[in-house]
Design a protein around this motif. Sequence first.
Motif, mmCIF file in Angstrom:
data_model
loop_
_atom_site.group_PDB
_atom_site.id
_atom_site.type_symbol
_atom_site.label_atom_id
_atom_site.label_comp_id
_atom_site.label_asym_id
_atom_site.label_seq_id
_atom_site.Cartn_x
_atom_site.Cartn_y
_atom_site.Cartn_z
ATOM 1 N N MET A 1 52.623 43.661 39.812
ATOM 2 C CA MET A 1 51.899 43.365 40.694
ATOM 3 C C MET A 1 51.479 41.402 40.564
ATOM 4 O O MET A 1 50.567 40.956 39.747
ATOM 5 C CB MET A 1 50.543 43.976 41.769
ATOM 6 N N ASN A 2 51.613 40.678 41.474
ATOM 7 C CA ASN A 2 51.620 39.543 40.972
ATOM 8 C C ASN A 2 50.644 39.172 42.086
ATOM 9 O O ASN A 2 49.769 39.660 42.540
ATOM 10 C CB ASN A 2 52.708 38.650 41.021
ATOM 11 N N ALA A 3 50.150 38.170 41.728
ATOM 12 C CA ALA A 3 49.071 37.094 42.129
ATOM 13 C C ALA A 3 49.306 37.410 43.782
ATOM 14 O O ALA A 3 48.013 37.359 44.501
ATOM 15 C CB ALA A 3 48.017 35.979 41.891
ATOM 16 N N ALA A 4 50.085 37.109 44.228
ATOM 17 C CA ALA A 4 50.363 36.484 45.532
ATOM 18 C C ALA A 4 50.486 38.512 46.520
ATOM 19 O O ALA A 4 49.577 38.762 47.350
ATOM 20 C CB ALA A 4 51.808 36.764 46.119
ATOM 21 N N ILE A 98 35.476 49.017 38.895
ATOM 22 C CA ILE A 98 36.579 48.371 38.787
ATOM 23 C C ILE A 98 37.463 47.517 37.935
ATOM 24 O O ILE A 98 36.989 46.276 38.670
ATOM 25 C CB ILE A 98 37.608 48.583 40.720
ATOM 26 N N SER A 99 38.046 47.598 36.438
ATOM 27 C CA SER A 99 38.365 46.316 35.844
ATOM 28 C C SER A 99 40.065 46.426 36.035
ATOM 29 O O SER A 99 40.874 47.466 35.255
ATOM 30 C CB SER A 99 38.147 46.694 34.541
ATOM 31 N N PRO A 100 40.967 45.368 36.046
ATOM 32 C CA PRO A 100 42.223 45.465 35.936
ATOM 33 C C PRO A 100 42.638 45.592 34.544
ATOM 34 O O PRO A 100 42.028 44.650 33.915
ATOM 35 C CB PRO A 100 42.366 43.870 36.669
ATOM 36 N N THR A 101 43.383 45.878 33.985
ATOM 37 C CA THR A 101 43.758 46.112 33.287
ATOM 38 C C THR A 101 45.100 45.442 32.414
ATOM 39 O O THR A 101 45.862 45.535 31.494
ATOM 40 C CB THR A 101 43.430 47.847 32.426
ATOM 41 N N GLY A 102 46.309 45.067 33.820
ATOM 42 C CA GLY A 102 47.368 44.927 33.122
ATOM 43 C C GLY A 102 47.799 44.162 34.592
ATOM 44 O O GLY A 102 47.036 44.437 35.961
ATOM 45 N N ALA A 103 49.069 43.696 34.852
ATOM 46 C CA ALA A 103 49.696 43.136 36.176
ATOM 47 C C ALA A 103 49.139 44.559 37.317
ATOM 48 O O ALA A 103 49.220 43.962 38.848
ATOM 49 C CB ALA A 103 50.875 42.632 36.195
ATOM 50 N N ASP A 104 49.458 45.604 36.937
ATOM 51 C CA ASP A 104 50.141 47.120 38.159
ATOM 52 C C ASP A 104 48.546 47.974 37.998
ATOM 53 O O ASP A 104 49.290 49.268 38.373
ATOM 54 C CB ASP A 104 50.905 47.087 38.886
ATOM 55 N N THR A 105 47.351 47.656 36.859
ATOM 56 C CA THR A 105 46.829 49.140 36.167
ATOM 57 C C THR A 105 45.372 48.463 36.160
ATOM 58 O O THR A 105 44.641 47.265 36.356
ATOM 59 C CB THR A 105 46.806 49.356 34.976
ATOM 60 N N PHE A 106 45.053 49.665 37.432
ATOM 61 C CA PHE A 106 43.404 49.665 37.063
ATOM 62 C C PHE A 106 42.516 50.526 35.880
ATOM 63 O O PHE A 106 42.646 51.525 36.123
ATOM 64 C CB PHE A 106 42.625 49.238 38.273
ATOM 65 N N ASP A 107 41.370 50.183 36.173
ATOM 66 C CA ASP A 107 40.771 50.809 35.170
ATOM 67 C C ASP A 107 39.424 51.467 36.240
ATOM 68 O O ASP A 107 38.189 50.427 36.818
ATOM 69 C CB ASP A 107 39.825 51.012 33.696
ATOM 70 N N VAL A 108 39.557 52.427 37.043
ATOM 71 C CA VAL A 108 38.272 52.777 37.768
ATOM 72 C C VAL A 108 37.751 53.700 37.222
ATOM 73 O O VAL A 108 36.984 54.984 36.489
ATOM 74 C CB VAL A 108 39.245 53.735 39.416
ATOM 75 N N THR A 109 35.785 53.082 37.354
ATOM 76 C CA THR A 109 34.891 53.842 36.130
ATOM 77 C C THR A 109 33.832 55.079 37.396
ATOM 78 O O THR A 109 33.453 53.528 38.267
ATOM 79 C CB THR A 109 34.473 53.081 35.114
ATOM 80 N N GLY A 110 33.205 55.399 37.856
ATOM 81 C CA GLY A 110 32.571 56.279 38.347
ATOM 82 C C GLY A 110 31.425 57.212 38.074
ATOM 83 O O GLY A 110 32.028 57.708 36.952
ATOM 84 N N ASP A 111 30.829 57.247 38.657
ATOM 85 C CA ASP A 111 29.664 58.769 38.557
ATOM 86 C C ASP A 111 30.769 59.838 39.156
ATOM 87 O O ASP A 111 30.794 59.797 40.556
ATOM 88 C CB ASP A 111 28.007 58.331 39.175
ATOM 89 N N LEU A 112 30.719 61.244 38.192
ATOM 90 C CA LEU A 112 31.267 61.760 39.065
ATOM 91 C C LEU A 112 30.612 63.536 38.815
ATOM 92 O O LEU A 112 29.670 63.431 37.986
ATOM 93 C CB LEU A 112 32.163 62.800 38.214
ATOM 94 N N THR A 113 30.313 63.395 40.238
ATOM 95 C CA THR A 113 29.233 64.320 40.544
ATOM 96 C C THR A 113 29.676 66.294 40.727
ATOM 97 O O THR A 113 30.670 66.128 41.504
ATOM 98 C CB THR A 113 28.570 64.473 41.094
#
Length: 189
Positions: A1-4, A98-113
């Motif tokens: 995934m590029n910037a566009a 939500i943090s980008p980790t690569g061109a097309d990857t993300f780490d999604v952190t949250g509270d799981l109840t």
Amino acid sequence: MNAANLKELSGTYALDPTHTRVGFVTRHAMVTKVRGSFNEFTGSAYFDSENPANSSGEVTIQVASIDTRNADRDNHLRGLDFLSLDEYPEITFRTTAISPTGADTFDVTGDLTIKGVTRPVTVPFTFEGQANDPFGNVRVGFEGSTTINRKDWGIVYNATLETGGVLISDKVVLEFEVSAIKQDDQAQS
């Protein structure tokens, strides 16, 4: 995934429950896996491509919709030994980062109840693509999975096997295959 492509992702999305899977996998009797899913849930997300830290999302899962393709097991999972449906009818996940980790990857952190217990969880997601569907919707896809220990949420039921092992693994893999539809552009408040 590029910037566009990333800029095109900015906006508000609603999960499409007919094309999304919220599932889980755990070991049974130490020799095989049991797979299941939740068939009823709602969710939404806001993605800010300029500043991904401003992105957010949440999912609400109906415990009654658990489906492992075995009615007796599903009823047991809904009961007091596991998810305590009568007292805790929903499982929720609300993002905290939500943090980008690569061109097309993300780490999604949250509270799981689950069962009234809230703990942080990080799910690595991969962007699978974006398309315009035949109905004029902008649709995006993501896949991700993470492993949790069910005991961290007070789900401790088990049975000892005569071979010395246990009936159900403490580790549960959570699996997400997400299809989301872009909503009319709205300002995030």
